[in-house]
Design an enzyme around this catalytic site. Structure first.
Site, PDB file in Angstrom:
ATOM      1  CB  VAL A   1      -0.912   0.020   1.252  1.00  0.00           C
ATOM      2  CG1 VAL A   1      -1.851   1.212   1.202  1.00  0.00           C
ATOM      3  CG2 VAL A   1      -1.686  -1.265   1.368  1.00  0.00           C
TER       4      VAL A   1
ATOM      5  CE  LYS B   1      -4.711  -3.149   0.534  1.00  0.00           C
ATOM      6  NZ  LYS B   1      -5.542  -3.602   1.609  1.00  0.00           N
TER       7      LYS B   1
ATOM      8  CG  ASP C   1      -7.999 -10.371   6.600  1.00  0.00           C
ATOM      9  OD1 ASP C   1      -7.744 -10.862   7.714  1.00  0.00           O
ATOM     10  OD2 ASP C   1      -7.125  -9.976   5.812  1.00  0.00           O
TER      11      ASP C   1
END
Ligand SMILES: *[C@@H]1O[C@H](CO)[C@@H](O)[C@H](O)[C@H]1NC(C)=O
Ligand SMILES: *[C@@H]1O[C@H](CO)[C@@H](O)[C@H](O)[C@H]1NC(C)=O
Ligand SMILES: *[C@@H]1O[C@H](CO)[C@@H](O)[C@H](O)[C@H]1NC(C)=O
Ligand SMILES: *[C@@H]1O[C@H](CO)[C@@H](O)[C@H](O)[C@H]1NC(C)=O
Ligand SMILES: *[C@@H]1O[C@H](CO)[C@@H](O)[C@H](O)[C@H]1NC(C)=O
Ligand SMILES: *[C@@H]1O[C@H](CO)[C@@H](O)[C@H](O)[C@H]1NC(C)=O
Ligand SMILES: *[C@@H]1O[C@H](CO)[C@@H](O)[C@H](O)[C@H]1NC(C)=O
Length: 834
Positions: free
Chosen positions: A529, A543, A640
């Site tokens: 990133v 990203k 996540d």
């Protein structure tokens, strides 16, 4: 003659008293008697006892009344609540004016009945109802003063709550400050005397709960309240009094009390109705108010309906829309709703009927008990500021008229089906709104008719197809799997409407100084990133997705477009994407305060996050996740969630990032099972890590881990404790069971924390990480549990993954693909051998 009699009587009693010092054997005190600390007065049948007491750890002495017959000492009334005696020198007696007074040895006054009426020959008597009365010795029924008129925190059967309009006496309950201190606390409960009266609980000066007005049968906000085998109740609303009272159906056999309790189990406080249970020799909670989230006063703002069966619970009433759609979406409902079509108050207005409601706040109402509903409507139409009307009394076919003026606040929905619940309310709307409603009803009917025809048609068709197939034995038909919504968004002609920007590579390259190392912010599971700055000065985060990770470009675009539809205060905003020269990149808004893990796991920086900030962050993440799970157009499972994926903006407001990224990496993962487990050790739920099963409940698990990490200031994975081999979840579970929950709290924020909130967070955290996914709460319950002080939380069961650092079963995975095995915060991709 009478005087002589009573003199004799008194001297006998005095002898009696001096010989039996602990208790006066009768239930009265006369002018020549007194009650010292240590002595008590007992009602005739032995139900109640009056005397001196201390409560809890405090040594202050108070005069009060308690149940004589009940082993758990339960005080129902206190005389000198605000003015305790500091020693046991107190004396209760009748003074020369005929008032009951409490003084100490040096005759300093601590409390007085201070009755406006006095009489010759006064006596004080404790009745079996628990009422302490002051009366003339010759008048059994005429009380000069009674304790029932000055309630403490308890409403006993036969006691009145509310107003005596003639004497302007307002009987209110007020909670004890604490179990040690009977002085008036935060909560008061009484009857609000506006046009259409209702019972209200105040917290300080703020309205906290309202019962809704009395509709002849019950409070409009308490449809479950019905006369039962234990007690009945009445509401008196006439020229003399406006008050509520309940009575036991069967005197003597049962003990019942209503208490305003500030320290009820989960701290919100409220009214509790207890019955005495002989079998367990304790009080048993019978009912509690407020009951749930929707009972919070004005939770949903104006013209909005709170419905526990909806998610989110607040819904604008039909014909109304959120005043601020952005706030509404982020579950801040305080702004309420407004008319879709503003009223112009000409001939055109009409009324829309709503059923099964708790009637709105009656502060600005007008009542006429003899009007009927038709007259009521006419009356309301005539006055432009009249916003709604209803029957004042629902008994029979209904009677009376209530008009509301101004905004309608604090409405909630009850189930309509049972017939007796809730109430009809007619709300003023523009006539075109009514027409629209009629139209949609007609369309609904039409649709139903068309649907029926279609079903018949399809049935016929499928029959013929079946025959055809059987005959020809042909290959099967392929269905279109894509759902309508996605189809709609993918529609290329609509791409232009999107705010999402397709950046070109040159722009991004320039913004990030050609992806220079100095611009690199970090490395996530899906690639590095970078920080960048566009030529217009806007800061961005780029990203850069690993080249070989994703499948089709179209698929990627679709996913990005879906994500761009997600807008919430607690989600990072995607600004655009870039697909060019073999690069695939996502462009986000830049968050200057980096991510949560920078703070909570760092000794220096974590002091910057005091409890208030942490709680705000927990709550924000919960709201963002709720939005992903339930409130956006799509149901998105994050998969996540972890501290490094929670970004913080300049005001430390949390923003979930990387949501839906997992979806980008393959369309085969939108099912409930996957052959590719994407997630992070320490945050993955057992069913996901082991079986590849994922659902909203696996996100809930990760959320629970995150909450515990924030409270404890420790990582779950890599957690170390000298006494055991448990990870953070196991550690928290152990301390919870050992009753040492408060020792879990991060020492760096012990000073700033609000114990009740921290403990609630730990409790919620443990509920979220339970082994069994079925019993983990949904995010909407989590938001509710975090937000409501009065929510009663279930006891947590054993958490998942608490003993081993990693599940042993995982070692049987055929292969593991670690993006970076050295750091435990990096997302890993496991290929299971299914
Ligand atoms: C007191 O308790 C006894 C035994 O539990 C019971 O028989 C009696 O009726 C009670 N008296 C009152 C006034 O409640
Ligand atoms: C009685 O109360 C007053 C006021 O609180 C106090 O000053 C006095 O010392 C008390 N007398 C005794 C004997 O405790
Ligand atoms: C008694 O009542 C009078 C007025 O009704 C009030 O001024 C006085 O303060 C009261 N005294 C006490 C001890 O409550
Ligand atoms: C409630 O019960 C009491 C005692 O049985 C009775 O006297 C009273 O009339 C009842 N009140 C109502 C409204 O039913
Ligand atoms: C207040 O509620 C708590 C918890 O339910 C209970 O333990 C306590 O006895 C209650 N207080 C009173 C006065 O009933
Ligand atoms: C209430 O309505 C009745 C019937 O319409 C009317 O006669 C009466 O005057 C009204 N009372 C008030 C106070 O408006
Ligand atoms: C409408 O009702 C309000 C509240 O009762 C009152 O103040 C106002 O004068 C009324 N207006 C008209 C036009 O009757």
């Amino acid at each position: 003659m009478a005087n002589f009699d009573s003199l004799v009587y008194c001297s006998i009693l005095l002898c009696f008293c001096s010989t039996f010092a602990e208790s006066i054997a009768v239930n009265t005190i006369t002018r020549s008697q007194f009650l010292r600390d240590g002595q008590t007065l007992v009602s005739r049948l032995g139900s109640f006892e009056l005397g001196f007491f201390s409560s809890g750890k405090s040594r202050n002495r108070y005069v009060g009344i308690w149940y004589k017959n009940i082993t758990v000492q339960t005080r129902v009334w206190v005389a000198n609540r605000k003015n305790p005696l500091i020693d046991s020198s107190g004396v209760l007696r009748i003074d020369v004016r005929g008032n009951l007074i409490l003084v100490n040895q040096t005759n300093n006054l601590f409390w007085s009945s201070n009755s406006s009426r006095t009489a010759g020959n006064p006596v004080v008597q404790l009745l079996d109802s628990g009422n302490l009365v002051l009366r003339s010795n010759f008048e059994e029924e005429d009380f000069l003063w009674q304790s029932f008129d000055y309630p403490s925190d308890t409403l006993l059967p036969g006691m009145k709550l509310g107003w005596n309009l003639k004497t302007r006496l307002d009987r209110r309950l007020s909670s004890w400050k604490s179990p040690d201190d009977p002085s008036p606390g935060d909560l008061t409960c009484g009857i609000e005397l506006h046009g259409y009266p209702e019972t209200v609980i105040w917290k300080g000066t703020e309205e906290y709960f309202r019962s809704g007005p009395w509709n002849g049968l019950r409070y409009s906000g308490g449809p479950e309240m019905v006369t039962n085998s234990v007690f009945n109740f009445t509401f008196m609303d006439n020229a003399d009094e406006v008050c509520y009272m309940y009575q036991l159906s069967d005197k003597g056999s049962i003990q019942l009390r209503l208490v305003l309790n500030q320290s009820s189990s989960s701290n919100g406080g409220g009214l509790q109705r207890f019955t005495w249970n002989d079998r367990i020799s304790d009080w048993q909670l019978f009912a509690q108010l407020p009951r749930d989230y929707c009972d919070n006063y004005g939770l949903c703002g104006a013209y909005s309906n709170c419905d526990m069966n909806q998610s989110p619970v607040c819904q604008c009433l039909e014909g109304f829309k959120p005043k601020s759609p952005a706030n509404w979406k982020s579950l801040d409902w305080s702004g309420g709703c407004v008319h879709k079509i503003p009223l112009d108050c000409r001939e055109g207005d009409g009324f829309m009927k709503f059923s099964g409601l708790k009637l709105p706040d009656t502060r600005w109402t007008w009542v006429n008990r003899s009007m009927d509903l038709k007259e009521c409507k006419v009356k309301c139409l005539k006055n432009c500021s009249c916003t709604a009307y209803a029957n004042a009394d629902v008994r029979g076919s209904g009677s009376g008229c209530v008009l509301w003026f101004g905004d309608l606040i604090d409405i909630r929905q009850f189930l309509i089906s049972s017939g007796t619940s809730g109430q009809d309310l007619f709300i003023r709307v523009d006539s075109s709104e009514l027409a629209a409603q009629r139209d949609s009803k007609r369309k609904g009917k039409l649709k139903a008719a068309i649907a029926a025809t279609l079903v018949m048609g399809i049935l016929l068709l499928s029959c013929s197809v079946w025959y055809l197939r059987k005959w020809k034995n042909k290959t099967k038909l392929e269905g279109n799997k894509m759902n309508n919504e996605e189809q709609d968004i993918v529609d290329k002609s609509k791409m232009d409407d999107l705010e999402l920007h397709a950046f070109d590579l040159a722009t991004i390259s320039m913004a990030t100084d050609n992806f220079s190392v100095s611009n690199k912010l970090g490395k996530g599971g899906f690639g590095p990133v970078y920080k960048g700055e566009l030529s217009n000065g806007q800061e961005i985060a780029v990203k850069r997705l690993s080249k070989n990770s994703f499948q089709g470009l179209d698929e990627f675009k679709n996913e990005v477009i879906l994500i761009s539809k997600l807008q919430h205060r607690n989600l990072v905003k995607v600004l655009g994407f870039c697909i060019e020269g073999g690069e695939t990149m996502l462009i986000y808004e830049y968050m200057e305060n980096k991510s949560l893990d920078h703070y909570i796991f760092n000794e220096k920086r974590s002091t910057l996050l005091d409890w208030e900030k942490r709680f705000n962050i927990v709550f924000g993440i919960a709201r963002g996740l709720l939005y992903l799970h339930h409130d956006s157009r799509l149901r998105i499972i994050h998969r996540d969630l972890k501290a490094s994926n929670i970004l913080l903006d300049s005001s430390m407001e949390p923003k979930i990032s990387d949501f839906g990224i997992a979806r980008i990496f393959g369309g085969d993962q939108i099912e409930a099972e996957t052959n590719k487990v994407v997630g992070t050790y320490g945050y993955m739920s057992p069913e996901y890590a082991i079986e590849g099963l994922f659902s909203v409940k696996s996100d809930v698990f990760s959320f629970g881990v995150l909450v515990l990490e924030m409270v404890c200031g420790k990582r779950n994975r890599g957690f170390y404790h000298p006494e055991h081999q448990l990870n953070l979840l196991g550690h928290a579970w152990k301390f919870w069971n050992d009753g040492k929950t408060s020792e879990l709290i991060d020492p760096l924020m012990r000073d700033s924390c609000v114990a009740s909130e921290v403990l609630r967070c730990i409790h919620v955290g443990l509920l979220c990480v339970q082994q069994q996914m079925e019993i983990r709460p949904t995010m909407s319950s989590v938001v509710f549990m975090l937000g409501s002080e009065s929510a009663v939380l279930p006891d947590p069961q054993q958490p998942g993954f608490f003993t081993e650092r990693f599940p042993t079963k995982a070692s049987s995975f055929s292969s593991m693909q670690h993006s970076c095995s050295s750091s435990n915060s990096v997302t890993v991709t496991l290929l299971t051998g299914r």
